[in-house]
Design a protein around this motif. Structure first.
Motif, mmCIF file in Angstrom:
data_model
loop_
_atom_site.group_PDB
_atom_site.id
_atom_site.type_symbol
_atom_site.label_atom_id
_atom_site.label_comp_id
_atom_site.label_asym_id
_atom_site.label_seq_id
_atom_site.Cartn_x
_atom_site.Cartn_y
_atom_site.Cartn_z
ATOM 1 N N ASP A 55 0.607 6.194 37.178
ATOM 2 C CA ASP A 55 -0.079 6.893 37.987
ATOM 3 C C ASP A 55 -1.567 6.446 37.480
ATOM 4 O O ASP A 55 -2.645 7.508 37.777
ATOM 5 C CB ASP A 55 0.086 8.344 37.893
ATOM 6 N N ASP A 56 -1.715 5.805 36.865
ATOM 7 C CA ASP A 56 -3.294 5.401 35.683
ATOM 8 C C ASP A 56 -3.235 3.970 36.106
ATOM 9 O O ASP A 56 -2.747 3.128 35.754
ATOM 10 C CB ASP A 56 -3.051 5.852 34.415
ATOM 11 N N PRO A 57 -4.517 3.529 36.922
ATOM 12 C CA PRO A 57 -5.386 2.263 37.725
ATOM 13 C C PRO A 57 -5.310 1.680 36.497
ATOM 14 O O PRO A 57 -5.600 0.081 36.370
ATOM 15 C CB PRO A 57 -6.824 2.491 38.763
ATOM 16 N N VAL A 58 -5.724 2.113 35.846
ATOM 17 C CA VAL A 58 -5.824 1.565 33.983
ATOM 18 C C VAL A 58 -5.012 0.647 33.773
ATOM 19 O O VAL A 58 -4.931 -1.196 33.085
ATOM 20 C CB VAL A 58 -6.578 2.513 33.272
ATOM 21 N N PHE A 59 -3.438 0.969 33.670
ATOM 22 C CA PHE A 59 -2.425 0.467 33.002
ATOM 23 C C PHE A 59 -1.779 -0.141 34.924
ATOM 24 O O PHE A 59 -1.841 -0.899 34.187
ATOM 25 C CB PHE A 59 -1.628 1.872 33.040
ATOM 26 N N THR A 60 -2.003 0.309 35.543
ATOM 27 C CA THR A 60 -1.237 0.133 36.631
ATOM 28 C C THR A 60 -2.557 -1.536 37.355
ATOM 29 O O THR A 60 -1.631 -2.741 37.761
ATOM 30 C CB THR A 60 -1.069 0.597 38.076
ATOM 31 N N GLY A 61 -3.596 -1.779 37.327
ATOM 32 C CA GLY A 61 -3.740 -2.638 37.929
ATOM 33 C C GLY A 61 -4.603 -1.435 39.283
ATOM 34 O O GLY A 61 -4.146 -1.019 39.478
ATOM 35 N N PRO A 62 -5.109 -2.835 39.861
ATOM 36 C CA PRO A 62 -6.238 -2.380 41.193
ATOM 37 C C PRO A 62 -5.096 -2.342 42.175
ATOM 38 O O PRO A 62 -4.285 -2.815 43.112
ATOM 39 C CB PRO A 62 -7.073 -2.949 41.895
ATOM 40 N N PRO A 63 -5.350 -1.230 43.239
ATOM 41 C CA PRO A 63 -3.945 -1.848 44.500
ATOM 42 C C PRO A 63 -3.450 -3.029 45.345
ATOM 43 O O PRO A 63 -4.927 -3.087 45.497
ATOM 44 C CB PRO A 63 -4.231 -0.487 44.849
ATOM 45 N N ARG A 64 -2.761 -3.330 45.659
ATOM 46 C CA ARG A 64 -2.888 -4.235 46.624
ATOM 47 C C ARG A 64 -3.700 -3.824 47.706
ATOM 48 O O ARG A 64 -3.617 -2.607 48.242
ATOM 49 C CB ARG A 64 -1.311 -4.768 46.292
ATOM 50 N N THR A 65 -3.809 -4.792 48.476
ATOM 51 C CA THR A 65 -3.929 -4.850 49.431
ATOM 52 C C THR A 65 -3.569 -5.745 50.634
ATOM 53 O O THR A 65 -4.875 -5.753 51.578
ATOM 54 C CB THR A 65 -5.730 -5.464 49.575
#
Length: 633
Positions: free
Chosen positions: A214-224
């Protein structure tokens, strides 16, 4: 779009869900009887369901006789008992005291999970074990309380216990499952409130890599890449509601909710004809495969030990459910017998389910297609690291389906030479042990009437020879299951095995009994050795099917008090009576599930894995019952 949760009317039916005033009344009756006190807690309060006969005899406007079943535990003495309370009569009808050495323990209560953190962190041995691993800030250690099982270990018989594994957080928002503190486990006596044994097999490295999904630092930016997908019903849903009763596309049924089982469906009927009196998931067991000294005991009964229904989530539109949603709240008692409400606990909605039937005819030029809909009734529960969604679906052609969706976070340990044969490495140095998720559906069958019979259907190859000169023939073998002792059956994909529930009261236009067929998925049943503790305690899971004579007192396939029970309760006891099944009122107990060999793709949060079963009509209708479905959506 949603509709408001159901507003509970006065109780008008024997199977109506428990209300908050009824829970308050139960507490008053128990207090007046002197069965509660400062140290007595309620591990369970549930509706004491009336028998089928009582429900069948009930008519609108009749008085309703209501009873509840309370399981009480004295935290000071460890004494427990089951009490049957008449809400209608205002008194206690029966008290059954339990022997903890032979009868098992009441389910684990939330307050006991909380107490474990205090108990282990006050134990000098446990604190020293953490210190040897370089852990000094105990506030960052998540002490995970887990059911103890029953292994005849010295000094454990009769104790109320939990076993505790630990996980480390780098900071409060860090998910601890990524950092197991392996090699150490505390055995906790909940009555004495102390660690009675500490197992420490030695220091092993704590995995460092985080798993914060749940951390964008870990997951990367959400897909678009995703574009909007809208589900609308501008004229509202096709189902109608009357209290707990739902009607849709010829189906009629009643929604119930039990703190142990969760969602219960009652009186399922189509076109006014009964199919099931009651349907639920009455138990589930999660046995782990690691035989080492720290984890050999990991076997969890998520209904009988943890109360599956009590862990229900509040669902959210757009996240858990899409479309035009109706929610049912769940009202349950806490351990002090105060009512608590979980809003939006059960979701009811329609879904498009693809093509229902289609044909383009070569000779007439006729081209027709119809789309299928299903009505879905579901809930989600979180039991520790795993989340389970239970989705009952009804279809226009009479099919009943249950899908269980397992997701959440893998239980973890340290991956090394010792654990490697029994686990998958899902992150550097992080192991996810092999395990199973085995569920047991309770199906009180009532196909065109209360009396039914069960037959096993297998495909049959026919050898080439007289009457089969070209070797193309094949047929079907039908075996009647006539008694309980012979009812333990295993699925067999090689024979296409199914089980048919045939009415003993009704026939179709061809003179054959009307019937419904249970289609198992046929995944492995319990994989533990037959002599193991878990095989004794989860005897139901050793076979895919059991059939018993209906008995309102025989509710749970592993028995009433599963927690720390030595085994043999429930279905093994019942089928030993070897009662006749032919043309009787019957209950089917169907075990299904998955054997989970985790993969890296299951970490750090697991995509949904689905298992379940179907029941389809066979000769129940005289022809395709969906010919009148109009074209279009």
């Amino acid at each position: 779009m949603t509709t408001a949760p159901t507003v509970r009317p006065d109780v008008t039916h024997p199977l109506d869900r428990l209300t908050a005033p009824e829970i308050d009344r139960a507490r008053e009756i128990l207090d007046a009887a002197g069965l509660r006190g400062e140290t007595v807690r309620a591990a369970l309060l549930a509706l004491e369901e009336p028998s089928r006969d009582v429900v069948r005899a009930h008519r609108d406007g009749d008085a309703v006789d209501r009873r509840v079943r309370a399981v009480l535990l004295d935290n000071a003495t460890g004494r427990s008992r089951t009490v049957i309370v008449s809400l209608t009569g205002g008194g206690v009808e029966r008290v059954v005291d339990h022997d903890p050495e032979t009868d098992g323990q009441p389910p684990i209560m939330l307050e006991e999970f909380v107490a474990v953190d205090e108990i282990v962190k006050a134990d000098p041995g446990w604190v020293e074990a953490m210190g040897r691993r370089g852990i000094t800030d105990l506030s960052l250690v998540a002490a995970c309380p887990l059911s103890a099982g029953s292994f005849d270990l010295p000094g454990e018989r009769g104790r109320r216990m939990l076993r505790v594994l630990s996980f480390l957080q780098h900071r409060p928002a860090d998910h601890p499952w990524a950092h197991p503190v392996d090699g150490v486990v505390a055995y906790v006596d909940l009555i004495e409130r102390r660690v009675v044994e500490l197992v420490d097999t030695g220091v092993v490295p704590i995995p460092e890599e985080e798993g914060n999904f749940d951390d964008p630092v870990f997951t990367g930016p959400p897909r678009t890449s995703r574009r909007p997908l809208e589900i609308t019903q501008p004229e509202g849903p096709s189902f109608t509601l009357g209290g707990d009763v739902v009607e849709w596309e010829g189906w009629r049924f009643r929604v119930g909710f039990d703190p142990r089982e969760g969602l219960v469906l009652y009186q399922l009927a189509i076109d006014g004809r009964p199919v099931l009196h009651r349907a639920s998931v009455a138990e589930m067991v999660v046995p782990y495969a690691d035989p080492g000294p720290v984890r050999f005991w990991q076997n969890y009964f998520d209904a009988g030990e943890y109360l599956l229904g009590a862990q229900v989530n509040s669902l959210e539109v757009g996240c858990d459910c899409l479309g035009h949603i109706h929610y049912f709240d769940a009202v349950m008692a806490d351990s002090d017998l105060a009512p608590r409400t979980v809003p939006n606990a059960v979701c009811l909605h329609e879904e498009d389910a693809g093509v229902l039937w289609k044909h383009a005819d070569l000779f007439t030029g006729s081209a027709n297609v119809r789309r299928k809909r299903r009505l879905v009734i579901s809930f989600f529960a979180t039991i520790g690291n795993y989340d389970y969604g239970f989705y009952w679906s009804l279809y226009q052609d009479g099919t009943i389906q249950l899908e269980v969706k397992a997701t959440g976070v893998l239980f973890t340990g340290v991956y090394d030479e010792r654990s490697a044969p029994w686990s998958t490495q899902v992150a550097p140095g992080l192991a996810a042990p092999f395990h199973q998720h085995l569920f047991c559906a309770r199906l009180d069958v009532e196909v065109d009437g209360p009396r039914t019979a069960v037959e096993e259907l297998d495909v049959r190859r026919v050898p080439r020879g007289d009457g089969n000169e070209h070797g193309n023939a094949f047929g079907r073998a039908i075996t009647r299951i006539r008694s309980e002792a012979e009812s333990g059956r295993e699925a067999d994909a090689n024979t296409g095995r199914r089980w048919r529930v045939a009415s003993a009261e009704a026939t179709n236009r061809f003179g054959d009994p009307t019937a419904y067929v249970l289609h198992p998925e046929g995944q492995p049943a319990l994989l533990a050795d037959d002599s193991s503790s878990i095989a004794r305690r989860a005897g139901f899971a050793t076979k895919h099917l059991w059939v018993t004579r209906y008995d309102p007192e025989q509710r749970y396939p592993a028995g009433e008090l599963v927690n720390q029970h030595g085994g043999g309760a429930g279905i093994p006891e019942w089928v030993a009576a070897d009662r006749d099944l032919d043309g009787q009122e019957l209950t089917l107990w169907h075990t299904f599930g998955t054997s989970h060999f985790p993969r890296p793709e299951d970490w750090p949060v697991m995509p949904v894995d689905v298992c379940g079963f179907r029941m389809t009509p066979q000769g129940f209708f005289d022809r395709n019952p969906t010919l009148d479905v109009p074209p279009g959506s």
